[in-house]
Enzyme design. Structure first.
Site, mmCIF file in Angstrom:
data_model
loop_
_atom_site.group_PDB
_atom_site.id
_atom_site.type_symbol
_atom_site.label_atom_id
_atom_site.label_comp_id
_atom_site.label_asym_id
_atom_site.label_seq_id
_atom_site.Cartn_x
_atom_site.Cartn_y
_atom_site.Cartn_z
ATOM 1 N N ASP A 194 26.628 39.403 30.065
ATOM 2 C CA ASP A 194 28.060 38.867 30.083
ATOM 3 C C ASP A 194 28.229 39.019 31.529
ATOM 4 O OD1 ASP A 194 30.496 38.392 30.010
ATOM 5 O OD2 ASP A 194 30.955 39.621 28.334
ATOM 6 N N HIS A 199 34.785 41.203 35.134
ATOM 7 C CA HIS A 199 34.355 42.631 35.127
ATOM 8 C C HIS A 199 33.834 43.353 36.479
ATOM 9 C CE1 HIS A 199 35.383 42.188 30.908
ATOM 10 N NE2 HIS A 199 34.478 41.245 30.885
ATOM 11 N N ILE A 214 38.034 45.214 34.832
ATOM 12 C CA ILE A 214 38.115 45.735 33.847
ATOM 13 C C ILE A 214 36.781 46.082 32.989
ATOM 14 C CG2 ILE A 214 40.566 45.163 33.339
ATOM 15 C CD1 ILE A 214 39.790 43.306 31.184
ATOM 16 N N GLY A 217 35.288 44.400 26.905
ATOM 17 C CA GLY A 217 35.598 44.962 25.582
ATOM 18 C C GLY A 217 34.288 45.368 24.873
#
Length: 291
Positions: A194, A199, A214, A217
């Site tokens: 990903d 990120h 961040i 998830g």
């Protein structure tokens, strides 16, 4: 409008071959904190952790299914399906559900079939449900649903979709564990496939509305399942039958996840929060079904 619900739902499924090796499994496990369990005196060599990191003892945490093959249909590929044309900076991962049909092998070759299973109009946003079904020569392995939240793309009068929330778990949790998120954890986790710049790239994160990059998830998702398996399921990954969550808030690298678990018949209810931000919720409506 950028999302044509009828066209997206009518689009032909995308099918492709995916493969994975023990190295892919080990990299994923390291990306969700294997070998760094703070509950262990020497986590890098603890036998319970070596099940995730040493090829001669390796077993596969079921959440690996969310990254297996890395090029399989998923959140990013769902944004290029017919009828979908959106700005990546407006996209958030809203929720995830995974059904495991049988234990995941350490290495494998399988066929992944992905399609848009639903499109919901939430008013100020749209939600796409990207479904991926994976099978190998011996039959179905897993079914994976990713709920993709696209800000600013609702309001066309479509079906709002399900909105029910689970009642809060009753009583005190049976177990509570804290799991630190390393400052470099997102950089390591993204090597499992990903590469969303949200990120890793501070400038992109600011455009998307965040002070800094961040954590994925799905990294929080994997860390949480590992905590449940290790603490309440005897370390047995084959007991997991399904795993569902709603992403309720962002996690920043360097924070600590507080994972609260309640035993139920055939299931574990889970709530996850960011300890340093006054227990701000990050995973909600989370259930691990098991044998």
């Amino acid at each position: 409008m950028p999302i044509d619900a009828a066209k997206a739902l009518a689009a032909e499924p995308r099918t492709g071959e995916i493969t994975w090796t023990p190295r892919d499994v080990q990299l994923y496990h390291l990306g969700i904190g294997a070998g760094a369990n703070p509950d262990k005196q020497d986590p890098a060599t603890d036998p319970d952790e070596l099940r995730y990191t040493l090829e001669s003892r390796l077993h596969v945490l079921p959440s690996f299914a969310t990254v297996a093959g890395s090029g399989s249909p998923g959140v990013i590929s769902g944004l290029s399906m017919p009828g979908v044309d959106v700005d990546l900076a407006r996209v958030l991962h809203g929720g995830q559900s995974l059904v495991i049909h049988r234990p995941l092998p350490v290495h494998g070759t399988a066929t992944a079939t992905g399609r848009i299973a639903a499109v919901y109009d939430k008013g100020k946003a749209a939600v796409l449900v990207m479904r991926t079904e994976v099978a190998d020569a011996d039959g179905p392995l897993w079914t994976n649903d990713a709920q993709i939240f696209v800000r600013g793309e609702g309001g066309w009068g479509g079906d709002r979709g399900p909105s029910a929330r689970l009642d809060p778990p009753a009583g005190d949790p049976d177990r509570t564990v804290d799991r630190p998120v390393r400052p470099d954890q997102a950089l390591l986790y993204r090597l499992s496939g990903d590469y969303n710049p949200l990120h890793a790239d501070p400038e992109f994160a600011k455009v998307a509305g965040f002070d800094r990059p961040i954590l994925h998830g799905l990294c929080t998702y994997g860390m949480t399942l590992k905590a449940v398996v290790d603490t309440l399921l005897g370390g047995d990954v084959t007991r997991v039958r399904s795993y569902t969550t709603r992403f309720a808030g962002a996690v920043y690298p360097g924070e600590t996840l507080r994972i609260r678990m309640w035993r139920q018949e055939g299931a574990v209810r889970v709530e996850v929060s960011a300890l340093e931000r006054d227990d701000a919720p990050v995973l909600a409506d989370t259930v691990v079904q098991h044998t």
